[in-house]
Scaffold this active site. Structure first.
Site: not given
Length: 254
Positions: A13, A21, A157, A166
Site C-alpha cells: 500500500t 518508500i 514513525s 501522524y
C-alpha cells in the site's frame, strides 16, 4: 521441460510516487520474485507540497514488470472502510492469493497539540490506524498459505512533536500490527513493524536535511532502498523467525 514456479503475491500500500518508500519496496520485492499488487491515492498527493507526479503509476508498473513481476495497480482511498475488501478482491482476481502485506500508506499533515483540527485527527486515525487494522483483518480472513509463509510488515514513525495526529496514529498502527503476530499465530503469519527514520522523498527542507545529517553516525540520509532491503528480508523464508518486533532501520539516527 522445466515447469515454472508461480511467483508469490504481495500487496504493497502507499505506492504513489516513484521516489517514495513504497515504490522502493515494491521494486526490491519484484526483483526478489514477487508479483505485486499496489495501492495509490492521487488525491492525497494532490494535497501535499510535492503534488501529483504525472505518469507515476504507469512508470512504476513498467519498472516492476521489467523486473519480471505481474503488476496490478489499485487506486483506493483508505479512509473508506470498504476499501480493503475491494483491494484484496482486485488483487486476487488479477493475480492470486496474497501471501504478504506491506503497508506503506499514510496520512501525514504536520500540526501540533494546539492547532490540530478534529477533522485532521480523525482522518489520520482512519488512514494510519483503522485502515491498518482492516487490511490486516482482510488479509487474515483470506490467507490460505502454508503455515509460516504469511508476512505482514507495516512502516511506522515516532515523530510526534508538532506532528501530533501522524505520530499518535502511527503509534496505534504499531500496537495493531504487533498484536497480529500473536493473534494470527494459528495461521503462521509473522507481523513486524519497521521504523525507517527520516528518509527524504521530497518533503525535507534544507534545514531538516542538515539536522538529520548531523544526527546520523554514517553521515548520510536513509534511502527507500535501505528500508526495502529490510522488508525484503522480513518477507523472505529466511526472515520467518523475526516476528512481533518493532525494528529501527535508521542508520543509528539519534
Amino acid at each position: 521441460m522445466t515447469q515454472s514456479v508461480a511467483r508469490p503475491v504481495v500487496l504493497v500500500t502507499g505506492v504513489g510516487r516513484t521516489v517514495g518508500i513504497g515504490a522502493g519496496i515494491a521494486r526490491q520485492l519484484a526483483a526478489s520474485g514477487w508479483d505485486i499488487a499496489f495501492t495509490y491515492w492521487t488525491a492525497y498527493d494532490d494535497r501535499m507540497q510535492w503534488g501529483v507526479q504525472s505518469g507515476a503509476t504507469d512508470e512504476i508498473v513498467k519498472e516492476l514488470s521489467d523486473l519480471g513481476a505481474t503488476v496490478v495497480p489499485i487506486e483506493a482511498d483508505l479512509v473508506d472502510p470498504s476499501a480493503p475488501e475491494r483491494i484484496f478482491t482486485a488483487a486476487e482476481e488479477q493475480l492470486s492469493k496474497v501471501t504478504a502485506l506491506v503497508m506503506c500508506h499514510c496520512e501525514s499533515v504536520d500540526s501540533s497539540i494546539l492547532d490540530t483540527t478534529v477533522e485532521s485527527f480523525d482522518r489520520h486515525f482512519a488512514v494510519n490506524a483503522r485502515a491498518t487494522w482492516l487490511l490486516i483483518r482482510e488479509f487474515a480472513q483470506r490467507f490460505t498459505g502454508s503455515h509460516g509463509t504469511g508476512r505482514i510488515v507495516a512502516l511506522t514513525s515516532d515523530h510526534t512533536v508538532h506532528n501530533l495526529p501522524y505520530g499518535a496514529s502511527k503509534g496505534a498502527l504499531d500496537r495493531i500490527t504487533l498484536a497480529a503476530a500473536h493473534e494470527l499465530s494459528e495461521l503462521g503469519v509473522t507481523a513486524n513493524v519497521v521504523n525507517p527514520g527520516p528518509i527524504d522523498t521530497g518533503w525535507m527542507t534544507d534545514e531538516i536535511r542538515d539536522a538529520c545529517l548531523q544526527q546520523t553516525p554514517l553521515g548520510r540520509l536513509g534511502t527507500p532502498q535501505d528500508t526495502a532491503h529490510l522488508v525484503d528480508f522480513l518477507c523472505s523464508p529466511q526472515g520467518q523467525w523475526v516476528n512481533g518486533q518493532l525494528l529501527k532501520s535508521n542508520g543509528g539516527s539519534a
